[in-house]
Design a protein around this motif. Structure first.
Motif, PDB file in Angstrom:
ATOM      1  N   ILE A  62      43.461  13.756 -20.025  1.00  0.00           N
ATOM      2  CA  ILE A  62      44.678  14.572 -19.920  1.00  0.00           C
ATOM      3  C   ILE A  62      45.881  13.836 -20.506  1.00  0.00           C
ATOM      4  O   ILE A  62      46.116  12.671 -20.195  1.00  0.00           O
ATOM      5  CB  ILE A  62      44.969  14.888 -18.437  1.00  0.00           C
ATOM      6  CG1 ILE A  62      43.804  15.694 -17.851  1.00  0.00           C
ATOM      7  CG2 ILE A  62      46.286  15.648 -18.271  1.00  0.00           C
ATOM      8  CD1 ILE A  62      43.839  15.772 -16.333  1.00  0.00           C
TER       9      ILE A  62
ATOM     10  N   CYS B  61      44.089  10.532  -9.320  1.00  0.00           N
ATOM     11  CA  CYS B  61      43.684  11.734 -10.056  1.00  0.00           C
ATOM     12  C   CYS B  61      42.189  11.694 -10.373  1.00  0.00           C
ATOM     13  O   CYS B  61      41.660  10.683 -10.806  1.00  0.00           O
ATOM     14  CB  CYS B  61      44.486  11.814 -11.349  1.00  0.00           C
ATOM     15  SG  CYS B  61      43.887  13.052 -12.499  1.00  0.00           S
ATOM     16  N   VAL B  62      41.527  12.827 -10.153  1.00  0.00           N
ATOM     17  CA  VAL B  62      40.086  12.892 -10.411  1.00  0.00           C
ATOM     18  C   VAL B  62      39.776  13.622 -11.719  1.00  0.00           C
ATOM     19  O   VAL B  62      38.647  13.991 -11.986  1.00  0.00           O
ATOM     20  CB  VAL B  62      39.343  13.572  -9.239  1.00  0.00           C
ATOM     21  CG1 VAL B  62      39.499  12.753  -7.959  1.00  0.00           C
ATOM     22  CG2 VAL B  62      39.855  14.996  -9.012  1.00  0.00           C
ATOM     23  N   SER B  63      40.818  13.859 -12.514  1.00  0.00           N
ATOM     24  CA  SER B  63      40.668  14.475 -13.846  1.00  0.00           C
ATOM     25  C   SER B  63      39.984  15.841 -13.800  1.00  0.00           C
ATOM     26  O   SER B  63      39.225  16.197 -14.690  1.00  0.00           O
ATOM     27  CB  SER B  63      39.888  13.552 -14.786  1.00  0.00           C
ATOM     28  OG  SER B  63      40.462  12.280 -14.800  1.00  0.00           O
ATOM     29  N   CYS B  64      40.295  16.602 -12.763  1.00  0.00           N
ATOM     30  CA  CYS B  64      39.651  17.902 -12.639  1.00  0.00           C
ATOM     31  C   CYS B  64      40.244  18.936 -13.585  1.00  0.00           C
ATOM     32  O   CYS B  64      39.648  19.972 -13.836  1.00  0.00           O
ATOM     33  CB  CYS B  64      39.763  18.403 -11.210  1.00  0.00           C
ATOM     34  SG  CYS B  64      41.462  18.786 -10.723  1.00  0.00           S
ATOM     35  N   SER B  65      41.473  18.673 -14.052  1.00  0.00           N
ATOM     36  CA  SER B  65      42.156  19.566 -14.996  1.00  0.00           C
ATOM     37  C   SER B  65      42.679  20.857 -14.388  1.00  0.00           C
ATOM     38  O   SER B  65      43.046  21.766 -15.125  1.00  0.00           O
ATOM     39  CB  SER B  65      41.262  19.924 -16.185  1.00  0.00           C
ATOM     40  OG  SER B  65      40.876  18.779 -16.852  1.00  0.00           O
ATOM     41  N   ARG B  66      42.692  20.946 -13.089  1.00  0.00           N
ATOM     42  CA  ARG B  66      43.332  22.127 -12.483  1.00  0.00           C
ATOM     43  C   ARG B  66      44.748  22.252 -13.013  1.00  0.00           C
ATOM     44  O   ARG B  66      45.198  23.335 -13.380  1.00  0.00           O
ATOM     45  CB  ARG B  66      43.412  21.962 -10.960  1.00  0.00           C
ATOM     46  CG  ARG B  66      42.123  22.080 -10.227  1.00  0.00           C
ATOM     47  CD  ARG B  66      42.327  21.713  -8.766  1.00  0.00           C
ATOM     48  NE  ARG B  66      43.051  22.742  -8.030  1.00  0.00           N
ATOM     49  CZ  ARG B  66      42.459  23.694  -7.323  1.00  0.00           C
ATOM     50  NH1 ARG B  66      41.160  23.765  -7.267  1.00  0.00           N
ATOM     51  NH2 ARG B  66      43.181  24.576  -6.669  1.00  0.00           N
ATOM     52  N   CYS B  67      45.446  21.121 -13.018  1.00  0.00           N
ATOM     53  CA  CYS B  67      46.851  21.136 -13.427  1.00  0.00           C
ATOM     54  C   CYS B  67      47.009  21.596 -14.866  1.00  0.00           C
ATOM     55  O   CYS B  67      47.893  22.379 -15.191  1.00  0.00           O
ATOM     56  CB  CYS B  67      47.470  19.760 -13.226  1.00  0.00           C
ATOM     57  SG  CYS B  67      46.523  18.432 -13.986  1.00  0.00           S
TER      58      CYS B  67
ATOM     59  N   CYS C 179      47.166  21.198  -7.517  1.00  0.00           N
ATOM     60  CA  CYS C 179      46.516  19.928  -7.173  1.00  0.00           C
ATOM     61  C   CYS C 179      46.476  19.767  -5.654  1.00  0.00           C
ATOM     62  O   CYS C 179      45.497  19.269  -5.101  1.00  0.00           O
ATOM     63  CB  CYS C 179      47.271  18.769  -7.827  1.00  0.00           C
ATOM     64  SG  CYS C 179      46.493  17.159  -7.637  1.00  0.00           S
TER      65      CYS C 179
ATOM     66  N   ARG D 218      42.748  16.341  -2.995  1.00  0.00           N
ATOM     67  CA  ARG D 218      43.564  15.871  -4.125  1.00  0.00           C
ATOM     68  C   ARG D 218      45.029  15.698  -3.713  1.00  0.00           C
ATOM     69  O   ARG D 218      45.345  14.786  -2.976  1.00  0.00           O
ATOM     70  CB  ARG D 218      43.359  16.794  -5.322  1.00  0.00           C
ATOM     71  CG  ARG D 218      41.872  16.737  -5.695  1.00  0.00           C
ATOM     72  CD  ARG D 218      41.395  17.670  -6.766  1.00  0.00           C
ATOM     73  NE  ARG D 218      39.948  17.881  -6.552  1.00  0.00           N
ATOM     74  CZ  ARG D 218      39.207  18.740  -7.200  1.00  0.00           C
ATOM     75  NH1 ARG D 218      39.727  19.500  -8.147  1.00  0.00           N
ATOM     76  NH2 ARG D 218      37.934  18.858  -6.927  1.00  0.00           N
TER      77      ARG D 218
ATOM     78  N   LEU E 176      49.127   8.443 -14.638  1.00  0.00           N
ATOM     79  CA  LEU E 176      48.034   9.237 -14.082  1.00  0.00           C
ATOM     80  C   LEU E 176      46.780   8.376 -13.876  1.00  0.00           C
ATOM     81  O   LEU E 176      46.055   8.525 -12.893  1.00  0.00           O
ATOM     82  CB  LEU E 176      47.735  10.418 -15.022  1.00  0.00           C
ATOM     83  CG  LEU E 176      47.031  11.604 -14.391  1.00  0.00           C
ATOM     84  CD1 LEU E 176      47.798  12.126 -13.197  1.00  0.00           C
ATOM     85  CD2 LEU E 176      46.827  12.710 -15.418  1.00  0.00           C
TER      86      LEU E 176
ATOM     87  N   VAL F 227      47.479  14.823  -5.694  1.00  0.00           N
ATOM     88  CA  VAL F 227      47.764  13.557  -6.363  1.00  0.00           C
ATOM     89  C   VAL F 227      49.197  13.502  -6.886  1.00  0.00           C
ATOM     90  O   VAL F 227      49.827  12.457  -6.909  1.00  0.00           O
ATOM     91  CB  VAL F 227      46.774  13.393  -7.543  1.00  0.00           C
ATOM     92  CG1 VAL F 227      47.142  12.203  -8.401  1.00  0.00           C
ATOM     93  CG2 VAL F 227      45.365  13.282  -7.013  1.00  0.00           C
ATOM     94  N   ILE F 228      49.704  14.642  -7.312  1.00  0.00           N
ATOM     95  CA  ILE F 228      51.040  14.650  -7.912  1.00  0.00           C
ATOM     96  C   ILE F 228      51.997  15.445  -7.029  1.00  0.00           C
ATOM     97  O   ILE F 228      51.595  16.336  -6.296  1.00  0.00           O
ATOM     98  CB  ILE F 228      51.018  15.270  -9.334  1.00  0.00           C
ATOM     99  CG1 ILE F 228      50.159  16.543  -9.338  1.00  0.00           C
ATOM    100  CG2 ILE F 228      50.521  14.259 -10.352  1.00  0.00           C
ATOM    101  CD1 ILE F 228      50.098  17.236 -10.674  1.00  0.00           C
TER     102      ILE F 228
HETATM  103  S1  SF4 Z   1      43.623  16.561 -12.915  1.00  0.00           S
HETATM  104 FE1  SF4 Z   1      43.216  17.407 -10.906  1.00  0.00          FE
HETATM  105  S2  SF4 Z   1      43.517  15.660  -9.503  1.00  0.00           S
HETATM  106 FE2  SF4 Z   1      44.420  15.096 -11.464  1.00  0.00          FE
HETATM  107  S3  SF4 Z   1      46.567  15.656 -11.221  1.00  0.00           S
HETATM  108 FE3  SF4 Z   1      45.524  17.374 -12.211  1.00  0.00          FE
HETATM  109  S4  SF4 Z   1      44.982  18.728 -10.525  1.00  0.00           S
HETATM  110 FE4  SF4 Z   1      45.467  16.744  -9.629  1.00  0.00          FE
END
Ligand code: SF4
Ligand SMILES: Cc1cc2nc3c(=O)[nH]c(=O)nc-3n(C[C@H](O)[C@H](O)[C@H](O)COP(=O)(O)O)c2cc1C
Ligand code: SF4
Ligand code: SF4
Ligand code: SF4
Ligand code: SF4
Ligand code: SF4
Ligand code: FES
Ligand code: FES
Lengths: 305, 617
Positions: free
Chosen positions: A141, A191-197, A158, A164, A186, A166-167
């Motif tokens: 990301i 952060c687990v790099s899920c990419s929701r954000c 997140c 999570r 980051l 995280v932010i």
């Molecule tokens: S990638 Fe996932 S865990 Fe990382 S900041 Fe975005 S939503 Fe949060």
């Protein structure tokens, strides 16, 4: 179910009680811009771009938060509304690197689209601009907080995923920014790099590193693919450019669809003709790993040998 | 302990006895302590011991005459009490000897006297007739500076908890009706009718309801709530308890800014003793009503005074406003119906319940009833705390109570309502102080800060000051406030630096309009007020800065010019040495000159010239 009747732009509209003004208006075919509104965490009311005029109200009303009421008379594009939207866009652009020429988000960016629609040229207002370091510490990301318009969608999404959060928003006033704990990068965060954000960001502040500089948003075709790693069944888009698969990106997370890195990586490997190099965090650093390890299959693979 | 009704008379008796003994009372509010009150207290104790006097030494809180701090009261049995100002350790012995030993008040140090039915001393203004208090009322502030705030006995002896006793014998709806009848409106700034709010919470369905007291008081220059908390903590608690009983809540939270340690300490103490006496806690006074109060110390962000941000903060979230509706009355703390009021609002409640809503409504104007506490600051002779009846004019407050402008200067404007308010000019001095009149003038009642400005104040600079504040305190959630106040501030800074352009005024007005109409919370919605009122009443000052590059008040340093008056300059050359940039030149013994293109307007040369030849304009 009981309904309410209201007038939107002179048109009689009837909607179920409890409907948001935004949905009542868009349902009737009217356009209302939104940045911060997220169906999964509504009633935030931060960006104010969705304001409309409600007869009798002292101020303009954020349509993403207000409920449609019987007898309401609403204008979604009155001069006062247009003036406020233009000014809000002007204010956003005054604090934004207008970088559309090379921005990965160009063509799929709400700020760009709304500025075009409301004919706001940048930058009309001078003055200080935020000047943060580009955060490319995470292997998946890219975070460009200079492009962030602080809609806080990323923060909310997140936080919605259980483990999570995280932010969050940090600091106040003009210094407000989205940041992991202690304003770390980051990569240093949890952060687990899920990419929701990334999937909810309306502008080019959060983008996929693997796609950076590779495609223009209008060149790709999207095909919905579903992850089968777990019962959540998260949805992703497989991106193709000139028929060739170039990447897999997350679609918005939904209820019970948390999204995760493993899911995305699995789909990358499955569909992408040139999959990215998987990396995992070991200790404090991201290191290259085998696909088997990235997907948590190393033991299995070992056994199959 | 037993029933308050039973012990009240004995407490009252003891209190009367104490009032009939020689006594010294030192003002120990935050202001009094800051002015050296504790040292005065030590000196008094030492002196009393040295002389072996049979005198009670006690303390009280801020009486409101901050201009006279440190303040000490002395009284003899059957005599009027005299309140002295400017008491320091070095004049303590003189005061004690004269007043308590020789029974002769020191008139030249006396501010006022409180007769309490006794004969007045000559040559000392009686409190109610004194210039500072003549136009004031003492209702919600009646105990301030008069009782020991750490003594529940003092509180009870002066009518305390009688309101709660009465309330507990009333129907709950009756209490709400009484508050409605009083016409009391929220003292936290918005002015929402308190009785109506209570009715909402009363009517709201919920298994659990909360009372929350807003003691965040973030306006720069405001200290009314602090003074009430420090001076009469039980009154605020009693108000909350009555509210709790009336609307059906058993838990109250006081959200107090952490910068008010003395208020927090006195509140904690008050909670503790009230619990010990069975006035707070389980089965209060045997009525079956339970109520607990806890204190939450706030981190001191201005926006946390906004009710929904405050609730978020109590819940441990970031102090950011929530969207309303739902209002706290329906979904407040932990999403439960919550009655949230200001410190002064709650402190008024015991008086209203005791004396009746009609009594309260007899003070004030048609739409703004009762009294309001103000903090008077700025370029005035008497800075302090003043409680005035609603409807009093700004002129009476500025020129009677506050004693007019200090140093013989001219009045220019009065700022009401803090960062959300506005500046009113001399033409508006006859405006009555009530919620609606102040809004019609472009200002706001706000929480009660009045800052008086004189001719040396630059109104663009004032607007800049407040915008700087709101910009730093904006929670950052919504675009118009976060980004808009920043641009307003930058434009004001430019104008003050002489870099303003004529379009700036239009841009200010345009931005102000959008911020007002589209910001999420009242912080943003009111943030442009200081700009808009100064533009409305002092547009010529903006124009002078922009068009003539001149600051009429002579304050904006970048717009000042320095020159040497030829006739006065003797050519001594002192200024040449003083100038850090070599802007001054001239032959010895002939008039010197300043090169305006080099001058950086530091002002260093002016005081150096013994012949007053260098002028700033
Ligand atoms: S990638 Fe996932 S865990 Fe990382 S900041 Fe975005 S939503 Fe949060
Ligand atoms: C930015 C902002 C700051 C505020 N600060 C305070 C405060 O310090 N104290 C207070 O009582 N009310 C404050 N208020 C008003 C509260 O939101 C709320 O209206 C009030 O506490 C309600 O109590 P009342 O009805 O008794 O006035 C503030 C409002 C805003 C928008
Ligand atoms: S985020 Fe949008 S507006 Fe900003 S540079 Fe990228 S495309 Fe342009
Ligand atoms: S990074 Fe994107 S989603 Fe997050 S606040 Fe900024 S603009 Fe919104
Ligand atoms: S992306 Fe992750 S959470 Fe979503 S279905 Fe796949 S494995 Fe499950
Ligand atoms: S108006 Fe200002 S303080 Fe209020 S929500 Fe918006 S940014 Fe926050
Ligand atoms: S104001 Fe300062 S810079 Fe200007 S002439 Fe005087 S000393 Fe020199
Ligand atoms: S979309 Fe409604 S306030 Fe942001
Ligand atoms: S006399 Fe003390 S704050 Fe005023």
């Amino acid at each position: 179910m009981s309904t309410v009747a209201l007038t939107i732009n002179g048109q009689e509209v009837t909607v179920p009680k409890g409907t948001r003004l935004l949905d009542a208006a868009t349902g009737a075919g009217f356009f209302i811009p939104t940045f911060c509104h997220d169906e999964n965490s509504p009633n935030y009311g931060g960006c104010r771009i969705c304001v409309v005029e409600v007869k009798g109200a002292r101020n303009l009303v954020a349509s993403c938060c207000a409920e449609a009421m019987n007898g309401m008379v609403v204008e979604t594009e009155s001069p006062a509304v247009v003036e406020a939207r233009k000014t809000i866009l002007e204010l956003m652009l005054a604090n934004h690197p207008v970088d559309c020429l090379t921005c990965d988000k160009a063509g799929d960016c709400r700020l760009q689209d709304y500025a075009f629609r409301y004919d706001v040229k940048a930058p009309a207002l001078g003055g200080e601009r935020k000047d943060y370091e580009f955060d490319d510490s995470n292997p998946y990301i890219n975070r460009d907080m200079n492009k962030c318009i602080l809609c806080a969608k990323c923060v909310r999404t997140c936080q919605e995923a259980e483990d999570r959060g995280v932010i969050s928003l940090a600091y106040r006033g003009f210094r407000t920014k989205v940041a992991p704990a202690l304003d770390a990068s980051l990569a240093e965060s949890a952060c687990v790099s899920c990419s929701r954000c990334v999937s909810v960001c309306p502008v080019g502040a959060l983008t996929y590193k693997s796609l950076s500089g590779k495609t223009r948003t209008w060149e790709v075709e999207k095909e919905e693919v579903t992850c089968t790693w777990c019962e959540a069944g998260c949805q992703f888009d497989l991106l193709r450019k000139n028929g060739k698969a170039v990447g897999v990106v997350a679609k918005s997370p939904g209820n019970g669809r948390p999204l995760c890195l493993k899911g995305r990586l699995g789909l990358e490997l499955k569909y992408n003709d040139e999959p990215m190099t998987p990396m995992l965090k070991k200790g404090d650093e991201y290191v290259e790993v085998s696909w088997a390890e990235a997907l948590g299959l190393d033991e299995l693979v070992e056994k199959l040998k | 302990m037993g029933n308050l009704k039973e012990i009240r008379s004995s407490i009252e008796e003891q209190y009367k006895k104490r009032m009939d003994r020689p006594r010294i009372v030192v003002g120990l509010g935050t202001c009094g302590i800051a002015a050296g009150g504790n040292k005065v207290m030590d000196a008094i104790n030492a002196e009393v011991e040295k002389l072996g006097l049979d005198v009670d030494v006690d303390f009280t809180s801020c009486i409101g005459m901050c201009y006279a701090e440190p303040v000490v009261e002395m009284g003899l049995p059957g005599q009027a009490s005299v309140i002295y100002g400017g008491v320091y350790p070095d004049n303590v012995s003189k005061l004690i000897e004269s007043h308590l030993v020789n029974k002769t008040p020191v008139t030249d140090m006396a501010e006022i006297q409180v007769t309490g039915g006794a004969a007045a001393y000559e040559g000392i203004p009686v409190m109610e007739k004194s210039p500072y208090y003549e136009k004031q009322v003492r209702s919600v502030t009646s105990r301030l500076g008069r009782t020991n705030p750490e003594s529940i006995e003092d509180y009870i002896a002066t009518g305390g908890y009688a309101g709660l006793e009465k309330a507990l014998s009333m129907e709950r709806q009756e209490i709400v009706d009484e508050v409605k009848k009083s016409g009391l409106r929220g003292r936290g700034g918005g002015g929402f009718p308190t009785g109506t709010k209570w009715q909402f919470v009363y009517d709201a369905v919920g298994d659990k309801k909360y009372i929350v007291c807003n003691a965040d008081e973030g306006d720069p220059g405001a200290f009314m709530d602090r003074s009430v908390l420090e001076g009469d903590p039980h009154a605020v608690m009693e108000g909350m308890m009555i509210a709790g009983y009336a609307i059906g809540a058993d838990e109250g939270v006081i959200y107090c800014r952490a910068e008010y340690p003395l208020a927090i300490r006195r509140l904690n103490l008050a909670i503790e003793v009230a619990e010990e006496m069975g006035i707070l806690g389980e089965n209060i006074m045997g009525s079956g009503f339970n109520f607990r109060i806890r204190i939450k110390a706030g981190a001191g962000a201005f926006v946390c005074g906004e009710e929904t941000a405050l609730l978020n903060s109590i819940e441990g979230k970031r102090g950011m406003p929530r969207v309303r509706p739902p209002f706290p009355a329906h979904k407040g703390l932990w999403q439960k119906p919550t009655c949230l009021n200001n410190v002064e609002t709650f402190a008024n409640i015991p008086f209203i319940v005791r004396n009746g809503g009609d009594w309260y409504a007899s003070m004030g104007t048609e739409k703004s009833k009762g009294s309001k506490v103000f903090c008077l600051t700025g370029k005035i002779n008497n800075t302090g705390l003043a409680e005035v009846p609603m409807g009093i004019t700004l002129r009476e407050v500025v020129f009677n109570i506050a004693g007019g402008i200090s140093d013989g200067k001219q009045f220019k404007a009065v700022q009401s309502g803090g960062p959300s308010g506005g500046c009113l000019p001399a033409e508006q001095l006859d405006l009555p102080i009530d919620y609606d009149s102040l809004i019609s003038g472009g200002a706001m009642m706000g929480s009660g800060g009045l800052v008086v400005m004189d001719e040396t104040t630059c109104m663009v600079d004032v607007a800049k000051f407040f915008l700087n504040f709101t910009q730093l305190e904006s929670c950052g959630k919504c675009t118009p406030c976060r980004e808009g106040t920043k641009r307003l501030l930058e434009i004001l800074e430019r104008i003050c630096e002489g870099k303003g352009v004529p379009e700036d005024i239009d841009t200010l007005e345009r931005l102000a309009k959008t911020i007002k109409t589209s910001a999420l919370c009242a912080l943003g919605q009111t943030a442009p007020n200081p700009v808009l009122t100064t533009l409305r009443y002092f547009r010529d000052e903006y124009e002078a800065h922009i068009n003539d590059k001149r600051c009429p008040a002579g304050l904006c340093s970048a717009l000042l010019t320095y020159s040497i008056v030829e006739d006065k300059c003797v050519g001594c050359g002192v200024c040449i040495k003083a100038c850090p940039v070599g802007a001054i030149a001239g032959e010895k013994k002939s008039a010197h000159t300043i090169d305006a293109s080099k001058c950086v307007k530091c002002g260093a040369c002016v005081p150096k010239c013994k012949f007053d030849a260098i002028v700033q304009a």
